[in-house]
Design a protein around this motif. Sequence first.
Motif, PDB file in Angstrom:
ATOM      1  N   ALA A  69      25.612 -27.173  12.005  1.00 47.68           N
ATOM      2  CA  ALA A  69      24.829 -27.114  10.771  1.00 47.68           C
ATOM      3  C   ALA A  69      24.325 -25.693  10.526  1.00 47.68           C
ATOM      4  O   ALA A  69      23.792 -25.055  11.421  1.00 47.68           O
ATOM      5  N   GLY A  70      24.549 -25.213   9.313  1.00 45.99           N
ATOM      6  CA  GLY A  70      24.120 -23.874   8.941  1.00 45.99           C
ATOM      7  C   GLY A  70      25.192 -22.811   9.097  1.00 45.99           C
ATOM      8  O   GLY A  70      25.040 -21.694   8.627  1.00 45.99           O
ATOM      9  N   SER A  71      26.313 -23.147   9.740  1.00 45.87           N
ATOM     10  CA  SER A  71      27.402 -22.186   9.955  1.00 45.87           C
ATOM     11  C   SER A  71      28.546 -22.354   8.964  1.00 45.87           C
ATOM     12  O   SER A  71      29.479 -21.562   8.953  1.00 45.87           O
ATOM     13  N   GLY A  72      28.499 -23.370   8.137  1.00 38.99           N
ATOM     14  CA  GLY A  72      29.580 -23.654   7.199  1.00 38.99           C
ATOM     15  C   GLY A  72      29.847 -22.530   6.215  1.00 38.99           C
ATOM     16  O   GLY A  72      31.003 -22.225   5.914  1.00 38.99           O
ATOM     17  N   LEU A  73      28.798 -21.892   5.733  1.00 39.03           N
ATOM     18  CA  LEU A  73      28.978 -20.804   4.774  1.00 39.03           C
ATOM     19  C   LEU A  73      29.725 -19.632   5.417  1.00 39.03           C
ATOM     20  O   LEU A  73      30.597 -19.025   4.801  1.00 39.03           O
ATOM     21  N   LYS A  74      29.415 -19.334   6.679  1.00 39.22           N
ATOM     22  CA  LYS A  74      30.132 -18.263   7.389  1.00 39.22           C
ATOM     23  C   LYS A  74      31.612 -18.606   7.523  1.00 39.22           C
ATOM     24  O   LYS A  74      32.470 -17.749   7.366  1.00 39.22           O
ATOM     25  N   VAL A  75      31.916 -19.867   7.808  1.00 39.94           N
ATOM     26  CA  VAL A  75      33.312 -20.312   7.908  1.00 39.94           C
ATOM     27  C   VAL A  75      33.984 -20.177   6.544  1.00 39.94           C
ATOM     28  O   VAL A  75      35.108 -19.672   6.432  1.00 39.94           O
ATOM     29  N   PHE A  76      33.296 -20.583   5.510  1.00 35.03           N
ATOM     30  CA  PHE A  76      33.790 -20.515   4.133  1.00 35.03           C
ATOM     31  C   PHE A  76      34.161 -19.073   3.773  1.00 35.03           C
ATOM     32  O   PHE A  76      35.245 -18.796   3.272  1.00 35.03           O
ATOM     33  N   VAL A  77      33.271 -18.136   4.074  1.00 36.45           N
ATOM     34  CA  VAL A  77      33.499 -16.717   3.793  1.00 36.45           C
ATOM     35  C   VAL A  77      34.626 -16.175   4.679  1.00 36.45           C
ATOM     36  O   VAL A  77      35.517 -15.466   4.204  1.00 36.45           O
ATOM     37  N   MET A  78      34.604 -16.508   5.958  1.00 36.51           N
ATOM     38  CA  MET A  78      35.608 -16.031   6.906  1.00 36.51           C
ATOM     39  C   MET A  78      37.025 -16.439   6.491  1.00 36.51           C
ATOM     40  O   MET A  78      37.972 -15.673   6.664  1.00 36.51           O
ATOM     41  N   LEU A  79      37.157 -17.602   5.907  1.00 36.75           N
ATOM     42  CA  LEU A  79      38.471 -18.092   5.493  1.00 36.75           C
ATOM     43  C   LEU A  79      38.887 -17.567   4.117  1.00 36.75           C
ATOM     44  O   LEU A  79      39.960 -17.890   3.627  1.00 36.75           O
ATOM     45  N   GLY A  80      38.035 -16.752   3.515  1.00 36.91           N
ATOM     46  CA  GLY A  80      38.395 -16.090   2.263  1.00 36.91           C
ATOM     47  C   GLY A  80      38.341 -16.953   1.024  1.00 36.91           C
ATOM     48  O   GLY A  80      39.063 -16.708   0.063  1.00 36.91           O
ATOM     49  N   VAL A  81      37.477 -17.955   1.025  1.00 41.59           N
ATOM     50  CA  VAL A  81      37.396 -18.832  -0.141  1.00 41.59           C
ATOM     51  C   VAL A  81      36.046 -18.758  -0.849  1.00 41.59           C
ATOM     52  O   VAL A  81      35.791 -19.522  -1.767  1.00 41.59           O
ATOM     53  N   ALA A  82      35.207 -17.818  -0.453  1.00 39.57           N
ATOM     54  CA  ALA A  82      33.860 -17.737  -1.023  1.00 39.57           C
ATOM     55  C   ALA A  82      33.850 -17.178  -2.445  1.00 39.57           C
ATOM     56  O   ALA A  82      32.983 -17.510  -3.228  1.00 39.57           O
ATOM     57  N   GLY A  83      34.805 -16.332  -2.780  1.00 38.21           N
ATOM     58  CA  GLY A  83      34.796 -15.760  -4.125  1.00 38.21           C
ATOM     59  C   GLY A  83      36.206 -15.534  -4.630  1.00 38.21           C
ATOM     60  O   GLY A  83      37.047 -15.002  -3.929  1.00 38.21           O
ATOM     61  N   GLY A  84      36.478 -15.989  -5.818  1.00 38.09           N
ATOM     62  CA  GLY A  84      37.772 -15.730  -6.438  1.00 38.09           C
ATOM     63  C   GLY A  84      38.928 -16.556  -5.927  1.00 38.09           C
ATOM     64  O   GLY A  84      40.076 -16.251  -6.212  1.00 38.09           O
ATOM     65  N   TYR A  85      38.681 -17.599  -5.177  1.00 34.03           N
ATOM     66  CA  TYR A  85      39.758 -18.457  -4.681  1.00 34.03           C
ATOM     67  C   TYR A  85      40.172 -19.402  -5.801  1.00 34.03           C
ATOM     68  O   TYR A  85      39.319 -20.051  -6.422  1.00 34.03           O
ATOM     69  N   SER A  86      41.472 -19.496  -6.085  1.00 35.75           N
ATOM     70  CA  SER A  86      41.926 -20.234  -7.268  1.00 35.75           C
ATOM     71  C   SER A  86      42.124 -21.738  -7.045  1.00 35.75           C
ATOM     72  O   SER A  86      42.231 -22.491  -8.002  1.00 35.75           O
ATOM     73  N   GLU A  87      42.185 -22.178  -5.804  1.00 34.65           N
ATOM     74  CA  GLU A  87      42.364 -23.608  -5.513  1.00 34.65           C
ATOM     75  C   GLU A  87      40.995 -24.275  -5.312  1.00 34.65           C
ATOM     76  O   GLU A  87      39.977 -23.613  -5.216  1.00 34.65           O
ATOM     77  N   ARG A  88      41.016 -25.614  -5.177  1.00 36.75           N
ATOM     78  CA  ARG A  88      39.770 -26.336  -4.925  1.00 36.75           C
ATOM     79  C   ARG A  88      39.273 -26.043  -3.515  1.00 36.75           C
ATOM     80  O   ARG A  88      40.048 -25.962  -2.575  1.00 36.75           O
ATOM     81  N   ALA A  89      37.962 -25.892  -3.397  1.00 38.18           N
ATOM     82  CA  ALA A  89      37.339 -25.688  -2.094  1.00 38.18           C
ATOM     83  C   ALA A  89      35.952 -26.310  -2.137  1.00 38.18           C
ATOM     84  O   ALA A  89      35.288 -26.301  -3.174  1.00 38.18           O
ATOM     85  N   ALA A  90      35.533 -26.875  -1.016  1.00 35.94           N
ATOM     86  CA  ALA A  90      34.218 -27.508  -0.957  1.00 35.94           C
ATOM     87  C   ALA A  90      33.524 -27.128   0.341  1.00 35.94           C
ATOM     88  O   ALA A  90      34.149 -27.055   1.403  1.00 35.94           O
ATOM     89  N   LEU A  91      32.241 -26.893   0.235  1.00 33.88           N
ATOM     90  CA  LEU A  91      31.378 -26.650   1.386  1.00 33.88           C
ATOM     91  C   LEU A  91      30.256 -27.667   1.303  1.00 33.88           C
ATOM     92  O   LEU A  91      29.519 -27.712   0.314  1.00 33.88           O
ATOM     93  N   VAL A  92      30.158 -28.506   2.324  1.00 34.23           N
ATOM     94  CA  VAL A  92      29.113 -29.516   2.377  1.00 34.23           C
ATOM     95  C   VAL A  92      28.261 -29.198   3.596  1.00 34.23           C
ATOM     96  O   VAL A  92      28.779 -29.057   4.699  1.00 34.23           O
ATOM     97  N   MET A  93      26.965 -29.071   3.375  1.00 33.35           N
ATOM     98  CA  MET A  93      26.071 -28.646   4.453  1.00 33.35           C
ATOM     99  C   MET A  93      25.072 -29.736   4.819  1.00 33.35           C
ATOM    100  O   MET A  93      24.658 -30.524   3.978  1.00 33.35           O
ATOM    101  N   ASN A  94      24.715 -29.754   6.100  1.00 38.82           N
ATOM    102  CA  ASN A  94      23.686 -30.647   6.637  1.00 38.82           C
ATOM    103  C   ASN A  94      23.971 -32.122   6.397  1.00 38.82           C
ATOM    104  O   ASN A  94      23.094 -32.894   6.034  1.00 38.82           O
ATOM    105  N   VAL A  95      25.225 -32.491   6.620  1.00 39.56           N
ATOM    106  CA  VAL A  95      25.661 -33.877   6.501  1.00 39.56           C
ATOM    107  C   VAL A  95      25.275 -34.598   7.795  1.00 39.56           C
ATOM    108  O   VAL A  95      25.434 -34.049   8.883  1.00 39.56           O
ATOM    109  N   PRO A  96      24.768 -35.831   7.716  1.00 38.64           N
ATOM    110  CA  PRO A  96      24.439 -36.559   8.943  1.00 38.64           C
ATOM    111  C   PRO A  96      25.674 -36.733   9.836  1.00 38.64           C
ATOM    112  O   PRO A  96      26.782 -36.975   9.354  1.00 38.64           O
ATOM    113  N   SER A  97      25.464 -36.576  11.138  1.00 40.42           N
ATOM    114  CA  SER A  97      26.551 -36.707  12.109  1.00 40.42           C
ATOM    115  C   SER A  97      26.016 -37.402  13.348  1.00 40.42           C
ATOM    116  O   SER A  97      24.971 -37.021  13.878  1.00 40.42           O
ATOM    117  N   LYS A  98      26.755 -38.407  13.832  1.00 41.68           N
ATOM    118  CA  LYS A  98      26.350 -39.103  15.060  1.00 41.68           C
ATOM    119  C   LYS A  98      26.427 -38.162  16.263  1.00 41.68           C
ATOM    120  O   LYS A  98      25.587 -38.195  17.139  1.00 41.68           O
TER     121      LYS A  98
END
Length: 143
Positions: free
Chosen positions: A18-47
């Motif tokens: 939790a809290g590291s998803g945005l870094k992964v999003f940026v690292m994979l090059g989809v944070a800005g100007g990416y033309s395909e669909r991309a989703a970042l979901v943060m703080n989702v409940p997990s067992k």
Amino acid sequence: MLKVDVIENGTVVDHIKAGSGLKVFVMLGVAGGYSERAALVMNVPSKRLGKKDIVKIEGKTVSEDAASMIALLSPGASINIIENSKVAKKYVVSVPERLRGAGTCPNPNCITNREECVREFTKEGERFRCHYCERLVGAEELV
């Protein structure tokens, strides 16, 4: 309830700390100007983790180097390669013993930050040592 559409071909990175998803999003090059669909979901409940982040990217397959970098941020994250809307391959990332060509040494005086050379780090316990300046750094500092 939050619903994110199924992707046809691409990658889902699940069980991100939790809290590291945005870094992964940026690292994979989809944070800005990416033309395909991309989703970042943060703080989702997990067992397993209590809370987790999830990244879904249409049209992109995570490389081995990128998987190693994800492992530095969130060991135990899972990579799901999606083909024709189904999981074609699934694996859990693990922190590599050696990083070559990935990561950035946080030492501003390290030669890798001033000249073109292949960055290289070797795992020592829970940390990594830069091959050039020999600085010992935490995994998250390399990202």
